[in-house]
Design a protein around this motif. Structure first.
Motif, PDB file in Angstrom:
ATOM      1  N   VAL A  95     -24.615  50.979  -9.440  1.00 42.45           N
ATOM      2  CA  VAL A  95     -23.845  51.762  -8.620  1.00 42.45           C
ATOM      3  C   VAL A  95     -23.832  51.337  -7.133  1.00 42.45           C
ATOM      4  CG1 VAL A  95     -23.235  54.053  -7.612  1.00 42.45           C
ATOM      5  CG2 VAL A  95     -23.689  54.122 -10.092  1.00 42.45           C
ATOM      6  N   THR A  96     -24.996  50.808  -6.651  1.00 40.60           N
ATOM      7  CA  THR A  96     -25.200  50.231  -5.342  1.00 40.60           C
ATOM      8  C   THR A  96     -24.233  49.013  -5.212  1.00 40.60           C
ATOM      9  OG1 THR A  96     -27.551  51.055  -5.107  1.00 40.60           O
ATOM     10  CG2 THR A  96     -26.930  49.279  -3.736  1.00 40.60           C
ATOM     11  N   MET A  97     -24.356  48.355  -6.193  1.00 44.34           N
ATOM     12  CA  MET A  97     -23.591  47.103  -6.023  1.00 44.34           C
ATOM     13  C   MET A  97     -22.152  47.083  -6.148  1.00 44.34           C
ATOM     14  SD  MET A  97     -25.793  43.854  -8.015  1.00 44.34           S
ATOM     15  CE  MET A  97     -26.145  44.704  -9.581  1.00 44.34           C
ATOM     16  N   LEU A  98     -21.533  48.220  -6.988  1.00 43.36           N
ATOM     17  CA  LEU A  98     -20.161  48.315  -7.117  1.00 43.36           C
ATOM     18  C   LEU A  98     -19.656  48.935  -5.816  1.00 43.36           C
ATOM     19  CD1 LEU A  98     -19.914  49.956 -10.604  1.00 43.36           C
ATOM     20  CD2 LEU A  98     -19.467  47.523 -10.025  1.00 43.36           C
ATOM     21  N   SER A  99     -20.525  49.709  -5.260  1.00 42.36           N
ATOM     22  CA  SER A  99     -20.040  50.517  -3.843  1.00 42.36           C
ATOM     23  C   SER A  99     -19.529  49.279  -2.784  1.00 42.36           C
ATOM     24  CB  SER A  99     -21.102  51.253  -3.433  1.00 42.36           C
ATOM     25  OG  SER A  99     -22.098  50.676  -2.714  1.00 42.36           O
ATOM     26  N   TYR A 100     -19.878  48.030  -2.786  1.00 42.34           N
ATOM     27  CA  TYR A 100     -19.574  47.078  -2.229  1.00 42.34           C
ATOM     28  C   TYR A 100     -18.402  45.926  -2.846  1.00 42.34           C
ATOM     29  CZ  TYR A 100     -23.309  47.959   1.129  1.00 42.34           C
ATOM     30  OH  TYR A 100     -24.229  48.587   1.895  1.00 42.34           O
ATOM     31  N   LEU A 101     -18.172  46.361  -4.007  1.00 41.86           N
ATOM     32  CA  LEU A 101     -17.056  45.553  -4.739  1.00 41.86           C
ATOM     33  C   LEU A 101     -15.679  45.818  -4.136  1.00 41.86           C
ATOM     34  CD1 LEU A 101     -16.812  43.278  -7.095  1.00 41.86           C
ATOM     35  CD2 LEU A 101     -16.755  45.156  -8.399  1.00 41.86           C
ATOM     36  N   SER A 102     -14.778  44.701  -4.049  1.00 38.63           N
ATOM     37  CA  SER A 102     -13.393  45.095  -3.611  1.00 38.63           C
ATOM     38  C   SER A 102     -12.757  45.874  -4.869  1.00 38.63           C
ATOM     39  CB  SER A 102     -12.718  43.820  -3.446  1.00 38.63           C
ATOM     40  OG  SER A 102     -11.510  44.180  -3.061  1.00 38.63           O
ATOM     41  N   GLY A 103     -12.250  47.131  -4.158  1.00 42.12           N
ATOM     42  CA  GLY A 103     -11.545  47.944  -5.045  1.00 42.12           C
ATOM     43  C   GLY A 103     -12.119  49.051  -5.433  1.00 42.12           C
ATOM     44  N   PHE A 104     -13.691  49.234  -5.080  1.00 35.48           N
ATOM     45  CA  PHE A 104     -14.496  50.202  -5.794  1.00 35.48           C
ATOM     46  C   PHE A 104     -15.370  50.722  -4.414  1.00 35.48           C
ATOM     47  CE2 PHE A 104     -13.364  47.637  -9.330  1.00 35.48           C
ATOM     48  CZ  PHE A 104     -13.240  48.585 -10.360  1.00 35.48           C
ATOM     49  N   SER A 282     -20.550  39.354  -5.178  1.00 34.33           N
ATOM     50  CA  SER A 282     -19.895  40.053  -4.100  1.00 34.33           C
ATOM     51  C   SER A 282     -20.820  40.894  -3.358  1.00 34.33           C
ATOM     52  CB  SER A 282     -18.883  40.771  -4.789  1.00 34.33           C
ATOM     53  OG  SER A 282     -18.221  41.673  -4.120  1.00 34.33           O
ATOM     54  N   PHE A 283     -21.938  41.511  -3.978  1.00 34.35           N
ATOM     55  CA  PHE A 283     -22.731  42.383  -3.261  1.00 34.35           C
ATOM     56  C   PHE A 283     -23.665  41.464  -2.289  1.00 34.35           C
ATOM     57  CE2 PHE A 283     -27.379  44.251  -2.930  1.00 34.35           C
ATOM     58  CZ  PHE A 283     -26.737  45.279  -2.510  1.00 34.35           C
ATOM     59  N   VAL A 284     -24.081  40.495  -2.448  1.00 37.57           N
ATOM     60  CA  VAL A 284     -24.759  39.600  -1.545  1.00 37.57           C
ATOM     61  C   VAL A 284     -23.946  39.058  -0.418  1.00 37.57           C
ATOM     62  CG1 VAL A 284     -26.107  37.400  -1.210  1.00 37.57           C
ATOM     63  CG2 VAL A 284     -26.442  38.746  -3.485  1.00 37.57           C
TER      64      VAL A 284
END
Length: 422
Positions: A95-104, A282-284
């Motif tokens: 969830v932490t990584m997805l919060s930085y993913l484009s569209g999410f 993407s997160f990094v």
């Protein structure tokens, strides 16, 4: 709620009747459904057919997320960051990584929003949609003026003369009029109602089911969307619609299958499955600027150089994940590549590093840093229980070209995820 089956990346899945040690058991009908998906003419990116002890099995690939099968079962695939990782920590990591993913980026990571990672991913995501929708309703549903034409027994708005002559030559007691009506029947509200309607037909946790029914009551006078794509294309978020953005983004995910990865074929299921290399990269890329000293500029997916030239043409493009530049004019200072892979601190097996990855970094160093001693390179892996600190010594390609292998702390606070090595 029908059963939730949790597995990690690269786990083996099998029919519960096979009873093979080390294999995640699935109800027979669920295993057959997933097996058919994996064997279909379209293929299946997140599952691979394999075998053990003459028993056919499915192996999860490097994807994480969830799949809601038509049989009512949820298959939850969690990222494998560590040997002794708990489900709760794996969900928090994803969830932490997805919060930085484009569209999410509408995904929330605050404890007050997610509350707990002990629930399955699907329930966490649906709760976030319902929470955002509840906040919207406190501010009020948006209404717009809509043009209507109708044949009424009373005068309203303006008389449509041509339609009046066409329809009411005989019925002189009626008026064919055009008028504007202030109504909540607009594209955004129809999409929100449609998302609630779709979720109401799923078998979910009792708390979310009750919440859905309570919210649906507010939308009773608003129709569901008759053309989802058309309504999505009509969306416009002006200053007075800012509070709509998060719930509408969730609604779009729910209504379009919730999947950034296409599940092809006839058996289309509600899914949210992500290739973990892309998510980690993407997160990094989105967070590393906060981990670097001032004066450095981050360029992601940097391109422009190739491995060789042949007949005056550049061949084999070299595209490192991150190039860090410094100075004016900007000069390449660091080259970084991210790898979604578990490595360890055991020198005996070369730390689990891939020789091909080091060849790749050598090429980056030669082309982007020209082997100069003011530059350095980094291979970045997710932190896990066997890899909590950088490998103590750097790797030398030459006296001037050096490589560090370092962990990235995904769930750490800003400024504590990564540090440059000396």
């Amino acid at each position: 709620m029908t059963g939730v089956i949790s597995a990690f990346e690269y786990d083996l899945l099998g029919d519960e009747n096979a009873k093979i040690s080390g294999v995640v058991p699935l109800p027979s009908e669920v295993f057959k459904y997933l097996e058919a998906m994996a064997l279909s003419e379209y293929g299946c990116q997140f599952l691979k057919v394999t075998a053990r002890n003459n028993q056919r099995l499915l192996q999860v690939q490097n994807y994480a997320g969830m799949l809601f099968t038509p049989l009512g079962h949820q298959l939850e695939i969690l990222p494998k960051v560590g040997r002794n990782l708990t489900k709760e920590k794996a969900r928090e990591t994803l969830v932490t990584m997805l919060s930085y993913l484009s569209g999410f980026r509408h995904i929330q990571t605050q404890e007050s929003s997610v509350q707990t990672y002990s629930r399955p991913l699907l329930e966490i995501f649906i709760s976030q949609f319902l929470q955002s929708l509840s906040l919207l309703l406190k501010k009020g549903l948006r209404s717009d003026y809509r043009e209507h034409s109708d044949n009424l027994t009373f005068m309203k708005g303006r008389l449509n003369v041509s339609a009046q002559l066409r329809h009411n030559v005989i019925h002189r007691d009626k008026f064919f009029v055009s008028y504007e009506e202030y109504s909540p029947d607009n594209a955004a509200n129809r999409l929100l109602h449609s998302a609630l309607n779709k979720l109401s037909k799923m078998q979910l946790a009792a708390e979310n089911q009750q919440w859905i029914q309570e919210l649906r009551f507010v939308f009773d006078d608003i129709p569901v969307s008759r053309d989802i794509d058309a309504d999505i294309s009509q969306l416009r978020f002006g200053r007075n619609m800012v509070h709509y953005e998060t719930p509408v983004e969730w609604a779009k995910l729910i209504l379009t299958g919730m999947s950034p990865m296409a599940l092809q074929g006839e058996a289309k299921s509600l899914s949210l499955l992500f290739p973990m290399e892309v998510v980690f990269e993407s997160f990094v890329a989105q967070t590393i600027a906060d981990e670097l000293p001032p004066g450095l500029t981050v360029k992601s997916q940097f391109s422009g150089l190739s491995l060789v030239r042949h007949q005056e043409k550049d061949l084999f493009s070299l595209r490192p994940d991150l190039v860090i530049q410094k100075g004016v004019p900007a000069k390449n200072n660091l080259v970084m590549d991210t790898k979604w892979k578990l490595i360890n601190g055991n020198m005996r097996n070369q730390y689990g590093l891939s020789q091909s990855d080091l060849y790749q970094m050598f090429a980056y160093g030669q082309k982007y840093l020209a082997g100069e001693d003011q530059g350095a390179m980094y291979l970045i892996y997710p932190e896990q229980d066997n890899f909590t600190a950088p490998i103590r010594h750097h790797f030398e390609f030459s006296n001037t070209l050096k490589l560090w292998v370092v962990p990235y702390r995904i769930t750490a606070n800003q400024g504590q995820r990564f540090s440059l090595q000396q």
